[in-house]
Design a protein around this motif. Sequence first.
Motif, short mmCIF file in Angstrom:
data_model
loop_
_atom_site.label_atom_id
_atom_site.label_comp_id
_atom_site.label_asym_id
_atom_site.label_seq_id
_atom_site.Cartn_x
_atom_site.Cartn_y
_atom_site.Cartn_z
N SER A 274 42.14 5.07 -30.74
CA SER A 274 41.37 3.99 -31.24
C SER A 274 39.92 4.00 -30.66
N SER A 275 38.99 3.61 -31.59
CA SER A 275 37.30 4.02 -31.25
C SER A 275 36.70 2.97 -32.07
N ASN A 276 35.69 2.53 -31.35
CA ASN A 276 34.73 1.70 -32.03
C ASN A 276 33.36 2.44 -32.42
N ARG A 277 33.45 4.08 -32.35
CA ARG A 277 31.99 4.69 -32.57
C ARG A 277 31.46 4.43 -33.78
N GLU A 278 31.90 4.00 -34.79
CA GLU A 278 31.17 3.96 -36.00
C GLU A 278 31.18 2.43 -36.37
N SER A 279 31.35 1.41 -35.54
CA SER A 279 31.31 -0.02 -36.01
C SER A 279 31.28 -0.90 -34.65
N GLU A 280 31.59 -2.00 -34.83
CA GLU A 280 31.65 -2.99 -33.88
C GLU A 280 33.08 -3.00 -33.22
N ARG A 281 33.77 -3.03 -34.42
CA ARG A 281 35.33 -3.09 -34.08
C ARG A 281 36.08 -1.75 -34.25
N ALA A 282 37.03 -1.56 -33.33
CA ALA A 282 37.90 -0.33 -33.48
C ALA A 282 38.46 -0.10 -34.43
N ASP A 283 38.67 1.07 -34.85
CA ASP A 283 39.56 1.90 -35.94
C ASP A 283 40.41 2.75 -35.43
N ILE A 284 41.45 3.40 -35.90
CA ILE A 284 42.18 4.18 -35.68
C ILE A 284 41.56 5.89 -36.33
N TYR A 285 41.55 6.70 -35.46
CA TYR A 285 40.89 7.99 -35.59
C TYR A 285 42.08 9.02 -35.58
N LEU A 286 41.99 9.99 -36.15
CA LEU A 286 42.83 11.19 -36.22
C LEU A 286 42.24 12.51 -36.09
N ALA A 287 42.61 13.43 -35.42
CA ALA A 287 42.25 14.98 -35.58
C ALA A 287 43.38 16.02 -35.52
N TYR A 288 43.40 17.03 -36.06
CA TYR A 288 44.38 17.77 -35.94
C TYR A 288 44.32 18.90 -35.12
N ILE A 289 45.38 19.15 -34.39
CA ILE A 289 45.21 20.17 -33.21
C ILE A 289 45.44 21.31 -33.87
N LYS A 290 44.39 22.42 -33.62
CA LYS A 290 44.38 23.54 -34.10
C LYS A 290 45.14 24.64 -33.49
N THR A 291 45.97 25.15 -34.21
CA THR A 291 46.96 26.26 -33.62
C THR A 291 46.29 27.57 -33.02
N PRO A 292 46.24 27.63 -31.75
CA PRO A 292 45.47 28.65 -31.26
C PRO A 292 46.09 30.08 -31.75
N PRO A 293 45.12 31.04 -31.98
CA PRO A 293 45.65 32.32 -32.14
C PRO A 293 46.63 33.09 -31.11
N PRO A 294 47.59 33.84 -31.48
CA PRO A 294 48.29 34.34 -30.39
C PRO A 294 47.72 35.18 -29.66
N VAL A 295 48.05 35.31 -28.50
CA VAL A 295 47.23 36.41 -27.58
C VAL A 295 48.03 37.54 -27.59
N SER A 296 47.23 38.65 -27.65
CA SER A 296 47.96 39.94 -27.54
C SER A 296 47.06 40.85 -26.58
N ILE A 297 47.76 41.96 -26.08
CA ILE A 297 47.13 42.81 -25.29
C ILE A 297 47.50 44.38 -25.70
N ALA A 298 46.55 45.31 -25.57
CA ALA A 298 46.98 46.78 -25.69
C ALA A 298 46.40 47.49 -24.67
#
Length: 493
Positions: A274-298
């Motif tokens: 919850s954040s009031n970043r864009e207005s006086e009163r708070a709204d609910i915000y969302l973001a998607y967790i990006k799937t990290p690329p798998p690590v590999s080693i050669a």
Amino acid sequence: MKKKITLLAVLVAVGTNVNAQFWDITTPQRLGGTVNSPAEESMPVFSKDSSILYFTRTHDANNTGGEFDQDIWYSKRDASGNYTNCEKVKGLNNNFNNAVLGLSRDGNTVYLLNAYSGKKDTEKGIATSVQKGSGWESPKKLEIPGLDIEGDFYGFHVNDAENVIIISYKGPNSIGEEDLYVSTKSGSTWSTPVHMGNVINSKGFEISPFLNKSQDTLFFSSNGHGGQGDADIFYSVKQGSWSSWSKPVNLGSKINSPKFDAFFTVAGNQIYWSSNRESERADIYLAYIKTPPPVSIACKGTNVTVFSGSDGKVDATVSGGVEPYSFSWSNGAKSEDINGVKKGEYTVTVTDAIGQTATCSSTISEPLPPQDISFKHFFEYNADKLAVNEGKLQQFVNQVEQQLKGGREKVTISIYSSASNVPTRTFGSNDKLARSRAQKMEKELNNYFASKGLSDKVKVKVVSSTVAGPKYDGDFDNQEKYREFQFIDMKTE
């Protein structure tokens, strides 16, 4: 019970799997659908399958107690993934501040702000209600012994297993406006809340706690650890006991704004707050967790160049994952590449910044051990000289040099010489001829290896000089008969 922008700083949420550190998230956006309104929305809580979103709405004239009341609302996710058609929850709202603080794992029990006992919301604590048909039973207070809340602001978090409650409130031993405490469950009894230490807690406020499913990472909002604005969301990792935590880490400017950010929760691959970043009163915000690329080693190995040498190396190349990386080799090395290694198999494990691992191995080989070599030359009658730079003798000494350059530490050249029984006027006797052949060869070799700077590595020794072969019958011209007994023979060891 008022706190600047958000009227109620109370949160109980069911834990979930959350990494202690996000790799990256998408750009935050206001939650779509009709959850956010001109009123204030906060404290998102999801059903197990995320099909239902419960939230708190304040400053809405449609609330049970009017605009300045706080009610529980809910929305069902539609086929497009949006939360629309918001409605008030029936049976759990009254004229006091109401809030869903979490759901049990099976979804049959709801945790609520205790606005159902006492008068005018004076019973500060948690209430629970059990699902009955399509509704809920009358809420009952959850007993937490020794809970002594001072002031109007407090919050709760019940973990996924329902055996840990994190509480934010100002108590007798608080160091700030609102501190974090913990109560654990044994059997059916909850313990007296314990202060969670001065690393997490500050002179400001710590509110809206959220514990991940593995119970090792705590998210919370605070204005006492610096950051982007009025209140930022942080995380801290458990260091052993419930009172020992790592230094809080700010979740960064994508999540935190110059204003008020709190009430962090997770549903699937989405994070909500919850954040009031864009207005006086708070709204609910969302973001998607990006799937990290798998690590590999050669791994690419370079073999040892000499027998028993130690100039091998393995170059490791990492791709994917999240920097920075750490490395652990089977020989104890911690660098990305290893140099100066002997023959053998070497395995490395790379670990990236979010705990992903990958392994590779490389086998380092070396040349075969040096083989002893030999040289044999047959002389004509009375001959005893042989130059080192002639014919196959030159090949012999070159091979010796190559072995020394290839890692052989020392070489001993043993000389065996022979003369036949054909009389010699030049040397007086065949014994002297055989010795002369050996001695001159010894001198020739010593001079040669000295000129190459290898005297300390090459030892030349005469092992024997003999006279052998058939008795001389006056057949001087029969050279084939006597030739095989007129030789110089050399062997390395």
